[in-house]
Design an enzyme around this catalytic site. Structure first.
Site, PDB file in Angstrom:
ATOM      1  N   CYS A 105       0.831  -1.200   0.000  1.00  0.00           N
ATOM      2  CA  CYS A 105       0.000   0.000   0.000  1.00  0.00           C
ATOM      3  C   CYS A 105       0.872   1.260   0.000  1.00  0.00           C
ATOM      4  O   CYS A 105       1.455   1.600  -1.020  1.00  0.00           O
ATOM      5  CB  CYS A 105      -0.977  -0.030   1.179  1.00  0.00           C
ATOM      6  SG  CYS A 105      -2.367   1.124   1.024  1.00  0.00           S
ATOM      7  N   HIS A 153      -3.351  -5.663   1.357  1.00  0.00           N
ATOM      8  CA  HIS A 153      -2.548  -5.878   2.565  1.00  0.00           C
ATOM      9  C   HIS A 153      -2.451  -7.357   2.945  1.00  0.00           C
ATOM     10  O   HIS A 153      -3.293  -7.869   3.694  1.00  0.00           O
ATOM     11  CB  HIS A 153      -3.171  -5.119   3.735  1.00  0.00           C
ATOM     12  CG  HIS A 153      -2.987  -3.645   3.676  1.00  0.00           C
ATOM     13  ND1 HIS A 153      -2.052  -2.970   4.440  1.00  0.00           N
ATOM     14  CD2 HIS A 153      -3.634  -2.692   2.955  1.00  0.00           C
ATOM     15  CE1 HIS A 153      -2.128  -1.674   4.186  1.00  0.00           C
ATOM     16  NE2 HIS A 153      -3.083  -1.476   3.291  1.00  0.00           N
ATOM     17  N   GLU A 208      -0.510  -8.710   5.074  1.00  0.00           N
ATOM     18  CA  GLU A 208      -0.241  -8.876   6.502  1.00  0.00           C
ATOM     19  C   GLU A 208      -1.517  -8.963   7.344  1.00  0.00           C
ATOM     20  O   GLU A 208      -1.472  -9.366   8.509  1.00  0.00           O
ATOM     21  CB  GLU A 208       0.657  -7.736   7.016  1.00  0.00           C
ATOM     22  CG  GLU A 208      -0.025  -6.403   7.257  1.00  0.00           C
ATOM     23  CD  GLU A 208      -0.232  -5.572   6.013  1.00  0.00           C
ATOM     24  OE1 GLU A 208      -0.482  -4.359   6.146  1.00  0.00           O
ATOM     25  OE2 GLU A 208      -0.146  -6.117   4.887  1.00  0.00           O
TER      26      GLU A 208
END
Length: 235
Positions: free
Chosen positions: A87, A196, A198
């Site tokens: 991002c 994302h 994560e």
């Protein structure tokens, strides 16, 4: 061998802790790095996390791309070290010219937050080798300036040379050209994407799946890939 992955915190980073957690779950050791330092602490790979570095003033990632540690990031990338930009980190990598193209305001001019389906277009990178070609994955997306752009010549080149790493499926959330969600450099060690990974590494905290709510862990493959890439070089 314990793989050490550095996560760089910039003023305004907000997903650095999540990235460190994902690295730990994948089996590597996360190392916190500071944007104002010139020391990469001997890490084996790097993550530039999401957030709003410098409040997104000027252009998202433009100021952070000039942070002191980015000189070392550029050198590390040139040496072949795996580097992932997520991002805001993706925005930094394009602003630093480590990845082609650019990112602009979403086509609808709105901040978008959704669990996003992607297709893996290139599995020959340091961050995608754990996936299968054309595998469909779902990871969260949250951005206001995620529209991927490039001039016609650059677009033809990255499409022709396999530098599109991920493509949006189902819906293009921000108006990116050719539905591009992420790209890689020519050597495959630097990857950037807007969604994302994560946030999809542990059951109970990821996207919903057909099996159960919040059970999606498709993001784990990114970090497992980097560990494998580092181990392969060390072998």
């Amino acid at each position: 061998m314990t793989v050490r992955v550095g996560v760089i915190t910039f003023p305004g980073s907000l997903d650095d802790g999540d990235a460190q957690r994902a690295i730990r779950i994948a089996g590597a050791e996360p190392i916190a790095l500071w944007h104002g330092s010139h020391d990469l602490a001997g890490v084996d790979a790097l993550v530039l996390p999401g957030g709003f570095s410098y409040g997104d003033y000027l252009r998202s990632g433009a100021i952070a791309a000039l942070s002191p540690i980015m000189a070392e990031v550029k050198d590390a990338a040139a040496s072949g070290m795996p580097v992932l930009g997520i991002c805001n980190g993706f925005q930094m990598l394009v602003e630093a010219h480590l990845l082609p193209g650019g990112l602009i305001r979403n086509a609808n001019q709105q901040f978008v937050r959704r669990d996003q389906k992607l297709r893996v277009e290139n599995t020959d990178t340091a961050w995608t080798n754990a996936f299968e070609a054309e595998q469909e994955i779902v990871i969260p997306l949250k951005n206001g300036e995620g529209g991927y752009i490039a001039d016609a010549e650059t677009l033809r080149r990255i499409e022709g040379e396999g530098q599109v790493a991920f493509r949006y499926l189902g819906v293009n959330p921000n108006g990116s050209l050719n539905d591009i969600a992420g790209v890689t450099n020519e050597h495959g060690n630097v990857v950037g994407l807007m969604p994302h990974p994560e946030h999809a590494v542990e059951p109970g905290f990821g996207p919903d799946t057909a099996a159960a709510m919040r059970s999606g862990i498709d993001g784990l493959g990114f970090f497992v890939s980097a560990i494998a890439a580092v181990a392969a070089v060390a072998a």
